[in-house]
Write a protein that holds these residues in place. Structure first.
Motif, PDB file in Angstrom:
ATOM      1  N   THR A 225       0.843  -1.204   0.000  1.00 38.69           N
ATOM      2  CA  THR A 225       0.000   0.000   0.000  1.00 38.69           C
ATOM      3  C   THR A 225       0.877   1.253   0.000  1.00 38.69           C
ATOM      4  N   GLU A 226       2.001   1.155   0.670  1.00 32.43           N
ATOM      5  CA  GLU A 226       2.939   2.291   0.677  1.00 32.43           C
ATOM      6  C   GLU A 226       3.406   2.606  -0.751  1.00 32.43           C
ATOM      7  N   ALA A 227       3.658   1.565  -1.542  1.00 29.86           N
ATOM      8  CA  ALA A 227       4.127   1.781  -2.921  1.00 29.86           C
ATOM      9  C   ALA A 227       3.069   2.528  -3.733  1.00 29.86           C
ATOM     10  N   ILE A 228       1.801   2.187  -3.523  1.00 31.76           N
ATOM     11  CA  ILE A 228       0.723   2.897  -4.231  1.00 31.76           C
ATOM     12  C   ILE A 228       0.641   4.335  -3.714  1.00 31.76           C
ATOM     13  N   ALA A 229       0.783   4.493  -2.394  1.00 30.19           N
ATOM     14  CA  ALA A 229       0.745   5.845  -1.806  1.00 30.19           C
ATOM     15  C   ALA A 229       1.842   6.725  -2.412  1.00 30.19           C
ATOM     16  N   GLN A 230       3.015   6.155  -2.619  1.00 29.84           N
ATOM     17  CA  GLN A 230       4.129   6.933  -3.187  1.00 29.84           C
ATOM     18  C   GLN A 230       3.820   7.355  -4.615  1.00 29.84           C
ATOM     19  N   ALA A 231       3.205   6.452  -5.389  1.00 29.00           N
ATOM     20  CA  ALA A 231       2.863   6.776  -6.785  1.00 29.00           C
ATOM     21  C   ALA A 231       1.827   7.902  -6.817  1.00 29.00           C
TER      22      ALA A 231
ATOM     23  N   THR B 294      -4.811  -2.104  -1.207  1.00 30.17           N
ATOM     24  CA  THR B 294      -4.270  -3.339  -1.776  1.00 30.17           C
ATOM     25  C   THR B 294      -4.782  -4.500  -0.930  1.00 30.17           C
ATOM     26  N   ALA B 295      -4.787  -5.674  -1.542  1.00 30.20           N
ATOM     27  CA  ALA B 295      -5.233  -6.874  -0.816  1.00 30.20           C
ATOM     28  C   ALA B 295      -4.773  -8.103  -1.587  1.00 30.20           C
ATOM     29  N   GLY B 296      -4.894  -9.243  -0.945  1.00 29.00           N
ATOM     30  CA  GLY B 296      -4.589 -10.504  -1.633  1.00 29.00           C
ATOM     31  C   GLY B 296      -5.672 -10.814  -2.651  1.00 29.00           C
TER      32      GLY B 296
ATOM     33  N   GLY C 197       0.569  -7.914  -4.503  1.00 28.31           N
ATOM     34  CA  GLY C 197       1.794  -8.358  -5.180  1.00 28.31           C
ATOM     35  C   GLY C 197       2.101  -7.576  -6.445  1.00 28.31           C
ATOM     36  N   LEU C 198       1.121  -6.815  -6.931  1.00 26.63           N
ATOM     37  CA  LEU C 198       1.331  -6.039  -8.165  1.00 26.63           C
ATOM     38  C   LEU C 198       1.565  -4.557  -7.884  1.00 26.63           C
ATOM     39  N   ALA C 199       1.595  -4.183  -6.612  1.00 22.65           N
ATOM     40  CA  ALA C 199       1.621  -2.755  -6.267  1.00 22.65           C
ATOM     41  C   ALA C 199       2.874  -2.037  -6.775  1.00 22.65           C
ATOM     42  N   LYS C 200       3.963  -2.773  -6.944  1.00 20.50           N
ATOM     43  CA  LYS C 200       5.196  -2.115  -7.393  1.00 20.50           C
ATOM     44  C   LYS C 200       5.400  -2.262  -8.895  1.00 20.50           C
TER      45      LYS C 200
END
Ligand code: FMN
Length: 133
Positions: A13-19, A77-79, A109-112
């Protein structure tokens, strides 16, 4: 003021937040960082853990009010492919807050993944555009 807050245990979720933050010219912060004041748009993110959102995220949501935050856009994000946005929106609605109908979610798993990051950025830009109208 545009703010980005998230709760993330393992960084998805952090990776999405950064984007999202990069797309709107803001900084992404964990929910331990309080909002700085009256917020025009808050992008708020979380994930599902054992069918629930984190207790800390629920607590953060309890600090929000319709008066202090004009617009809230949810991401998650979630599984499972459905994400956690519905769970987050439910908590917001309990506070009398109606979040923006549109939300962004992806499988953790796809967040990055570059494509997903671009989609999250596009979502954020569109929310900003809609807010101007
Ligand atoms: C302890 C634990 C419990 C989880 N439970 C669920 C669940 O009930 N449903 C689901 O869809 N995903 C579940 N997941 C997957 C997470 O929602 C997913 O990996 C998410 O991207 C984690 O976000 P984060 O990296 O920001 O912490 C679980 C993950 C962990 C570590």
């Amino acid at each position: 003021m545009v703010e980005v807050r998230y709760f993330s245990k393992s960084g998805n979720t952090e990776a999405i937040a950064q984007a999202i933050a990069a797309a709107v010219g803001a900084e992404a912060h964990d929910i331990s960082m309080p909002l700085s004041g009256n917020t025009d748009i808050l992008f708020l993110g979380g994930a599902v853990y054992a069918f629930h959102i984190a207790g800390r995220l629920k607590k953060f949501i309890k600090t929000l009010s319709p008066e202090s935050t004009a617009k809230i856009a949810v991401f998650s994000t979630a599984g499972n492919p459905g994400g956690a946005s519905g769970l987050i929106k439910k908590q917001l609605q309990k506070r009398g807050i109606t979040p923006v109908e549109r939300e962004f979610h992806c499988i953790g798993g796809l967040a990055k993944d570059e494509t997903v990051q671009k989609q999250a950025a596009q979502f954020a830009r569109e929310i900003m555009e809609e807010a101007k109208q």
